[in-house]
Motif scaffolding. Structure first.
Motif, short mmCIF file in Angstrom:
data_model
loop_
_atom_site.label_atom_id
_atom_site.label_comp_id
_atom_site.label_asym_id
_atom_site.label_seq_id
_atom_site.Cartn_x
_atom_site.Cartn_y
_atom_site.Cartn_z
N PRO A 90 0.81 -1.23 0.00
CA PRO A 90 0.00 0.00 0.00
C PRO A 90 0.83 1.28 0.00
O PRO A 90 0.37 2.32 -0.45
CB PRO A 90 -0.84 -0.13 1.28
CG PRO A 90 -0.92 -1.60 1.54
CD PRO A 90 0.40 -2.16 1.09
N SER A 91 2.06 1.20 0.52
CA SER A 91 2.92 2.39 0.58
C SER A 91 3.66 2.66 -0.72
O SER A 91 4.30 3.71 -0.86
CB SER A 91 3.93 2.24 1.72
OG SER A 91 4.70 1.05 1.55
N ASP A 92 3.60 1.73 -1.67
CA ASP A 92 4.35 1.89 -2.92
C ASP A 92 3.88 3.12 -3.70
O ASP A 92 2.70 3.49 -3.67
CB ASP A 92 4.17 0.66 -3.82
CG ASP A 92 5.05 -0.50 -3.42
OD1 ASP A 92 5.84 -0.34 -2.47
OD2 ASP A 92 4.95 -1.57 -4.05
N LEU A 93 4.82 3.71 -4.43
CA LEU A 93 4.52 4.85 -5.28
C LEU A 93 3.78 4.41 -6.53
O LEU A 93 4.19 3.47 -7.20
CB LEU A 93 5.81 5.57 -5.68
CG LEU A 93 6.57 6.27 -4.55
CD1 LEU A 93 8.00 6.58 -5.01
CD2 LEU A 93 5.86 7.54 -4.13
N TYR A 140 8.20 2.57 2.88
CA TYR A 140 7.65 1.44 3.65
C TYR A 140 8.06 1.57 5.12
O TYR A 140 7.24 1.37 6.02
CB TYR A 140 8.15 0.13 3.06
CG TYR A 140 7.56 -1.12 3.69
CD1 TYR A 140 6.42 -1.72 3.15
CD2 TYR A 140 8.15 -1.70 4.82
CE1 TYR A 140 5.89 -2.87 3.72
CE2 TYR A 140 7.61 -2.84 5.40
CZ TYR A 140 6.49 -3.42 4.85
OH TYR A 140 5.95 -4.56 5.42
N VAL A 141 9.33 1.90 5.35
CA VAL A 141 9.81 2.10 6.72
C VAL A 141 9.08 3.27 7.38
O VAL A 141 8.61 3.17 8.52
CB VAL A 141 11.33 2.32 6.73
CG1 VAL A 141 11.82 2.74 8.12
CG2 VAL A 141 12.06 1.06 6.29
N LEU A 153 12.89 -5.05 6.76
CA LEU A 153 12.33 -4.80 5.44
C LEU A 153 12.05 -6.12 4.73
O LEU A 153 12.87 -7.04 4.77
CB LEU A 153 13.31 -3.97 4.60
CG LEU A 153 13.19 -2.46 4.65
CD1 LEU A 153 14.33 -1.82 3.87
CD2 LEU A 153 11.85 -1.99 4.07
N PRO A 154 10.92 -6.25 4.07
CA PRO A 154 10.64 -7.48 3.31
C PRO A 154 11.75 -7.78 2.29
O PRO A 154 12.36 -6.86 1.74
CB PRO A 154 9.32 -7.15 2.60
CG PRO A 154 8.66 -6.14 3.49
CD PRO A 154 9.78 -5.31 4.03
N HIS A 155 11.97 -9.05 2.05
CA HIS A 155 13.09 -9.46 1.21
C HIS A 155 12.89 -9.14 -0.26
O HIS A 155 13.84 -9.24 -1.04
CB HIS A 155 13.35 -10.96 1.38
CG HIS A 155 13.84 -11.32 2.75
ND1 HIS A 155 14.99 -10.80 3.29
CD2 HIS A 155 13.31 -12.15 3.69
CE1 HIS A 155 15.16 -11.29 4.51
NE2 HIS A 155 14.16 -12.11 4.78
N VAL A 177 8.46 -0.10 10.57
CA VAL A 177 9.28 -1.30 10.70
C VAL A 177 10.76 -0.93 10.82
O VAL A 177 11.20 0.10 10.31
CB VAL A 177 9.06 -2.22 9.47
CG1 VAL A 177 9.63 -1.60 8.21
CG2 VAL A 177 9.63 -3.59 9.70
N GLN A 178 11.53 -1.76 11.51
CA GLN A 178 12.98 -1.56 11.58
C GLN A 178 13.59 -1.85 10.21
O GLN A 178 13.08 -2.66 9.44
CB GLN A 178 13.59 -2.49 12.62
CG GLN A 178 13.10 -2.22 14.05
CD GLN A 178 13.72 -3.18 15.04
OE1 GLN A 178 14.90 -3.47 14.97
NE2 GLN A 178 12.92 -3.68 15.97
N TRP A 179 14.72 -1.20 9.94
CA TRP A 179 15.37 -1.38 8.64
C TRP A 179 15.68 -2.84 8.38
O TRP A 179 15.48 -3.33 7.25
CB TRP A 179 16.66 -0.55 8.58
CG TRP A 179 16.42 0.92 8.50
CD1 TRP A 179 16.52 1.82 9.52
CD2 TRP A 179 16.05 1.69 7.34
NE1 TRP A 179 16.22 3.09 9.08
CE2 TRP A 179 15.94 3.04 7.74
CE3 TRP A 179 15.81 1.36 6.01
CZ2 TRP A 179 15.59 4.06 6.86
CZ3 TRP A 179 15.46 2.36 5.12
CH2 TRP A 179 15.36 3.69 5.55
#
Length: 289
Positions: free
Chosen positions: A8-11, A54-55, A65-67, A60-62
């Protein structure tokens, strides 16, 4: 490699078109100034910006981050470099001017509002960079921001919570006078002292202290000043700002600039900002304001 599923946060394409020129110009300048150009960059700027958003948006902590994003070390490295080179502040300025023009205003504001917010900090913040706001009974840091009358960010300063509003305000007034020379009016609340009013006057800025009506209890929007309080509400859509997690105050300022850039880009393109509870219902709520 298969294309990843969007977050959802994607540009969107429209928002990236607004944002891309600033980081692209930064990368081009870095490559021009490099002694050895070497191989081309491995990671796409849009994906790096998506990871940083996203962060900022989720908190979320760095390392978490999803892989399917570029490596967290790469994303954090870009964030640190962009903060140091003021890329986020430049981006805020570009989008603010575009949004003001879209709203029928001149690109540069002539009036602004200053306010401060004290927030708690995480264990990653050094004790030396924290303080106690005795009035708010908050141990942590203080965010002082300047907005135009639409609530759009002009400047931000992060300090220990013990720093007096007027001390931070002096720094911000100097910054605003230098970067926005057409500003001639500023509104503040009763926490700012008369000596700041006198300092602003030496810069050609008329500062007005907006006082609460005697006897008023509870929250009451104050004339002219309610816009900056609304801005703090907008910024809280980004969970990274619910508490100060950044080791360096300058990184906190960068996260605030990024959050405002995200909000302004959505407003420019007419896209919705999903609130925290909407992640459950999947309903999209238009950006406030």
């Amino acid at each position: 490699m298969a294309e990843r599923r969007p977050y959802p946060s994607d540009l969107s394409d429209a928002r990236w078109a607004l944002i891309e020129p600033v980081p692209a110009a930064w990368r081009a300048e870095r490559r021009r100034s490099a002694l050895n150009i070497g191989r081309p960059p491995e990671h796409d700027l849009r994906e790096i910006m998506n990871a940083i958003l996203y962060v900022d948006r989720t908190g979320v902590q760095w390392r978490y981050l999803p892989h399917d994003f570029p490596p967290w070390e790469t994303c954090y490295g870009y964030f640190a470099k962009w903060q140091k080179d003021r890329v986020f502040a430049q981006l805020t300025g570009v989008l603010r001017r575009l949004l003001r023009q879209q709203e029928g205003q001149v690109a540069e504001p002539s009036a602004c509002v200053i306010d401060a917010q004290s927030v708690k900090t995480s264990t990653s913040v050094p004790a030396a960079g924290q303080g106690t706001d005795a009035a708010k009974k908050v141990v942590g840091r203080k965010r002082s921001i300047v907005t135009d009358t639409l609530g759009l960010l002009l400047a931000v300063l992060v300090t220990a919570a013990s720093v007096q509003d007027s001390a931070a305000g002096t720094h911000l007034v100097d910054q605003v006078a230098a970067s926005h020379p057409v500003i001639r009016k500023v509104w503040v609340d009763g926490g700012y002292r008369q000596h700041l009013v006198e300092h602003a006057a030496t810069l050609g800025i008329n500062m007005e202290i907006v006082q609460r009506t005697p006897g008023t209890r509870g929250f009451t929007p104050l004339p002219k000043r309610w816009t900056v309080e609304r801005t703090y509400g907008w910024l809280m859509f980004h969970r990274r700002l619910a508490r100060d997690y950044e080791t360096l105050p300058a990184r906190s300022e960068a996260m605030i600039h990024l959050a405002m850039a995200d909000l302004m880009a959505r407003r420019l393109t007419g896209e919705a900002t999903i609130s925290w509870h909407d992640s459950i219902s999947q309903d999209q709520t238009p950006i406030p304001g």
